[in-house]
Write a protein that holds these residues in place. Structure first.
Motif, PDB file in Angstrom:
ATOM      1  N   SER A   2      37.375 -66.599  14.395  1.00 41.01           N
ATOM      2  CA  SER A   2      37.045 -65.189  14.135  1.00 41.01           C
ATOM      3  C   SER A   2      35.578 -64.901  14.434  1.00 41.01           C
ATOM      4  O   SER A   2      35.241 -63.852  14.981  1.00 41.01           O
ATOM      5  CB  SER A   2      37.343 -64.822  12.684  1.00 41.01           C
ATOM      6  N   VAL A   3      34.697 -65.836  14.067  1.00 42.09           N
ATOM      7  CA  VAL A   3      33.262 -65.638  14.327  1.00 42.09           C
ATOM      8  C   VAL A   3      32.989 -65.706  15.825  1.00 42.09           C
ATOM      9  O   VAL A   3      32.204 -64.924  16.361  1.00 42.09           O
ATOM     10  CB  VAL A   3      32.411 -66.654  13.533  1.00 42.09           C
ATOM     11  N   TRP A   4      33.657 -66.616  16.528  1.00 41.76           N
ATOM     12  CA  TRP A   4      33.504 -66.697  17.986  1.00 41.76           C
ATOM     13  C   TRP A   4      33.936 -65.378  18.622  1.00 41.76           C
ATOM     14  O   TRP A   4      33.259 -64.855  19.510  1.00 41.76           O
ATOM     15  CB  TRP A   4      34.339 -67.858  18.543  1.00 41.76           C
ATOM     16  N   ASN A   5      35.041 -64.833  18.164  1.00 43.12           N
ATOM     17  CA  ASN A   5      35.508 -63.541  18.660  1.00 43.12           C
ATOM     18  C   ASN A   5      34.473 -62.448  18.388  1.00 43.12           C
ATOM     19  O   ASN A   5      34.229 -61.587  19.228  1.00 43.12           O
ATOM     20  CB  ASN A   5      36.855 -63.193  18.018  1.00 43.12           C
ATOM     21  N   LEU A   6      33.845 -62.506  17.241  1.00 44.95           N
ATOM     22  CA  LEU A   6      32.821 -61.533  16.864  1.00 44.95           C
ATOM     23  C   LEU A   6      31.664 -61.522  17.864  1.00 44.95           C
ATOM     24  O   LEU A   6      31.170 -60.461  18.229  1.00 44.95           O
ATOM     25  CB  LEU A   6      32.301 -61.848  15.458  1.00 44.95           C
ATOM     26  N   ILE A   7      31.233 -62.701  18.320  1.00 41.68           N
ATOM     27  CA  ILE A   7      30.063 -62.764  19.197  1.00 41.68           C
ATOM     28  C   ILE A   7      30.396 -62.668  20.681  1.00 41.68           C
ATOM     29  O   ILE A   7      29.509 -62.399  21.489  1.00 41.68           O
ATOM     30  CB  ILE A   7      29.221 -64.039  18.939  1.00 41.68           C
ATOM     31  N   SER A   8      31.675 -62.853  21.045  1.00 42.34           N
ATOM     32  CA  SER A   8      32.004 -62.902  22.472  1.00 42.34           C
ATOM     33  C   SER A   8      32.953 -61.810  22.956  1.00 42.34           C
ATOM     34  O   SER A   8      33.179 -61.684  24.161  1.00 42.34           O
ATOM     35  CB  SER A   8      32.607 -64.274  22.813  1.00 42.34           C
ATOM     36  N   ASN A   9      33.482 -61.022  22.049  1.00 32.54           N
ATOM     37  CA  ASN A   9      34.446 -59.978  22.416  1.00 32.54           C
ATOM     38  C   ASN A   9      33.733 -58.630  22.524  1.00 32.54           C
ATOM     39  O   ASN A   9      33.190 -58.141  21.535  1.00 32.54           O
ATOM     40  CB  ASN A   9      35.548 -59.919  21.352  1.00 32.54           C
ATOM     41  N   PRO A  10      33.729 -58.027  23.718  1.00 37.25           N
ATOM     42  CA  PRO A  10      33.027 -56.746  23.890  1.00 37.25           C
ATOM     43  C   PRO A  10      33.476 -55.648  22.923  1.00 37.25           C
ATOM     44  O   PRO A  10      32.676 -54.817  22.501  1.00 37.25           O
ATOM     45  CB  PRO A  10      33.336 -56.334  25.327  1.00 37.25           C
ATOM     46  N   LYS A  11      34.762 -55.674  22.534  1.00 36.50           N
ATOM     47  CA  LYS A  11      35.251 -54.664  21.590  1.00 36.50           C
ATOM     48  C   LYS A  11      34.614 -54.842  20.216  1.00 36.50           C
ATOM     49  O   LYS A  11      34.464 -53.882  19.462  1.00 36.50           O
ATOM     50  CB  LYS A  11      36.774 -54.726  21.490  1.00 36.50           C
ATOM     51  N   MET A  12      34.243 -56.078  19.891  1.00 37.05           N
ATOM     52  CA  MET A  12      33.575 -56.355  18.613  1.00 37.05           C
ATOM     53  C   MET A  12      32.080 -56.046  18.712  1.00 37.05           C
ATOM     54  O   MET A  12      31.520 -55.406  17.827  1.00 37.05           O
ATOM     55  CB  MET A  12      33.789 -57.814  18.205  1.00 37.05           C
ATOM     56  N   GLU A  56      34.422 -59.108   7.763  1.00 35.21           N
ATOM     57  CA  GLU A  56      35.130 -59.085   6.477  1.00 35.21           C
ATOM     58  C   GLU A  56      36.192 -57.997   6.458  1.00 35.21           C
ATOM     59  O   GLU A  56      37.274 -58.198   5.928  1.00 35.21           O
ATOM     60  CB  GLU A  56      34.128 -58.959   5.338  1.00 35.21           C
ATOM     61  N   THR A  57      35.918 -56.859   7.078  1.00 35.43           N
ATOM     62  CA  THR A  57      36.906 -55.789   7.191  1.00 35.43           C
ATOM     63  C   THR A  57      38.079 -56.255   8.046  1.00 35.43           C
ATOM     64  O   THR A  57      39.238 -56.036   7.700  1.00 35.43           O
ATOM     65  CB  THR A  57      36.274 -54.519   7.799  1.00 35.43           C
ATOM     66  N   SER A  58      37.784 -56.918   9.162  1.00 31.07           N
ATOM     67  CA  SER A  58      38.842 -57.441  10.039  1.00 31.07           C
ATOM     68  C   SER A  58      39.701 -58.449   9.293  1.00 31.07           C
ATOM     69  O   SER A  58      40.919 -58.449   9.415  1.00 31.07           O
ATOM     70  CB  SER A  58      38.232 -58.110  11.276  1.00 31.07           C
ATOM     71  N   ASN A  59      39.062 -59.332   8.514  1.00 25.83           N
ATOM     72  CA  ASN A  59      39.811 -60.327   7.746  1.00 25.83           C
ATOM     73  C   ASN A  59      40.687 -59.674   6.688  1.00 25.83           C
ATOM     74  O   ASN A  59      41.818 -60.084   6.475  1.00 25.83           O
ATOM     75  CB  ASN A  59      38.862 -61.330   7.082  1.00 25.83           C
ATOM     76  N   ASP A  60      40.171 -58.643   6.005  1.00 25.44           N
ATOM     77  CA  ASP A  60      40.959 -57.939   4.987  1.00 25.44           C
ATOM     78  C   ASP A  60      42.187 -57.294   5.620  1.00 25.44           C
ATOM     79  O   ASP A  60      43.283 -57.346   5.066  1.00 25.44           O
ATOM     80  CB  ASP A  60      40.112 -56.873   4.274  1.00 25.44           C
ATOM     81  N   GLN A  61      42.001 -56.681   6.806  1.00 22.26           N
ATOM     82  CA  GLN A  61      43.134 -56.064   7.494  1.00 22.26           C
ATOM     83  C   GLN A  61      44.152 -57.123   7.902  1.00 22.26           C
ATOM     84  O   GLN A  61      45.350 -56.941   7.775  1.00 22.26           O
ATOM     85  CB  GLN A  61      42.656 -55.284   8.723  1.00 22.26           C
ATOM     86  N   TYR A  62      43.655 -58.276   8.369  1.00 20.73           N
ATOM     87  CA  TYR A  62      44.543 -59.367   8.764  1.00 20.73           C
ATOM     88  C   TYR A  62      45.345 -59.862   7.557  1.00 20.73           C
ATOM     89  O   TYR A  62      46.555 -60.019   7.635  1.00 20.73           O
ATOM     90  CB  TYR A  62      43.725 -60.514   9.372  1.00 20.73           C
ATOM     91  N   LYS A  63      44.657 -60.084   6.447  1.00 20.45           N
ATOM     92  CA  LYS A  63      45.334 -60.594   5.245  1.00 20.45           C
ATOM     93  C   LYS A  63      46.390 -59.615   4.757  1.00 20.45           C
ATOM     94  O   LYS A  63      47.474 -60.006   4.342  1.00 20.45           O
ATOM     95  CB  LYS A  63      44.307 -60.857   4.126  1.00 20.45           C
ATOM     96  N   SER A  64      46.096 -58.310   4.786  1.00 22.00           N
ATOM     97  CA  SER A  64      47.096 -57.337   4.309  1.00 22.00           C
ATOM     98  C   SER A  64      48.283 -57.267   5.273  1.00 22.00           C
ATOM     99  O   SER A  64      49.409 -57.054   4.852  1.00 22.00           O
ATOM    100  CB  SER A  64      46.464 -55.956   4.107  1.00 22.00           C
ATOM    101  N   ASN A  65      48.052 -57.465   6.582  1.00 27.73           N
ATOM    102  CA  ASN A  65      49.159 -57.470   7.527  1.00 27.73           C
ATOM    103  C   ASN A  65      50.033 -58.702   7.334  1.00 27.73           C
ATOM    104  O   ASN A  65      51.246 -58.640   7.513  1.00 27.73           O
ATOM    105  CB  ASN A  65      48.642 -57.432   8.971  1.00 27.73           C
TER     106      ASN A  65
END
Length: 159
Positions: free
Chosen positions: A19-29, A147-156
């Protein structure tokens, strides 16, 4: 002898290294925390990395450019960086290095950010201070976003 001008920041995320790698390497993030800039690269050593955004009048602009110097997928990313818009020469001495290092923890991931050394670059003191201030603004946004992304993931997952 000039003093070293290296920024080192550490932040712990309640998230996986993936998730952290996605945070630093994903243009949408990155557009959500890095002043609207998307990071673009093929993540291969020796190839270009750019941070592209849009000015207030709607023009696309490259705010930072550089070259990938090291990649270990999910663990480490290093590159040179230079802002071509600040009125200094585009020469190797004016580029600084930026490294993201991810360390898995029992609960979460530690991200270590190392930027510099600014001491050999033109306008070193100003660039060093501005970059420190930039990280002080960006890191809380990164933390909130993941943390928002993780909360959304956990609720899904629960549904």
């Amino acid at each position: 002898m000039s003093k070293s001008m290296i920024i080192k920041k550490e932040v712990t995320f309640n998230a996986t290294p993936k998730s952290v790698w996605n945070l630093i390497s994903n243009p949408k993030m990155t557009t959500q925390y890095m002043f609207g800039c998307e990071v673009l690269s093929d993540w291969k050593i020796g190839n270009q990395i750019i941070w592209k955004g849009v000015t207030e009048d709607g023009k696309e602009i490259i705010y930072v450019k550089g070259v990938i110097t090291d990649v270990i997928q999910g663990e480490k990313l290093s590159f040179t960086m230079f802002d071509p818009n600040i009125g200094i020469k585009d020469i190797p001495e004016n580029y600084v290095n930026l490294t993201y290092k991810l360390t898995p923890l029992e609960k979460g991931t530690k991200l270590t950010i190392i930027q510099g050394d600014f001491s050999g670059a033109e306008n070193a003191e100003k660039r060093f201070k501005e970059s420190q201030g930039g990280w002080d603004m960006v890191i809380p946004l990164m933390k909130k976003l993941i943390e928002t992304s993780n909360d959304q993931y956990k609720s899904n997952v629960k549904n």
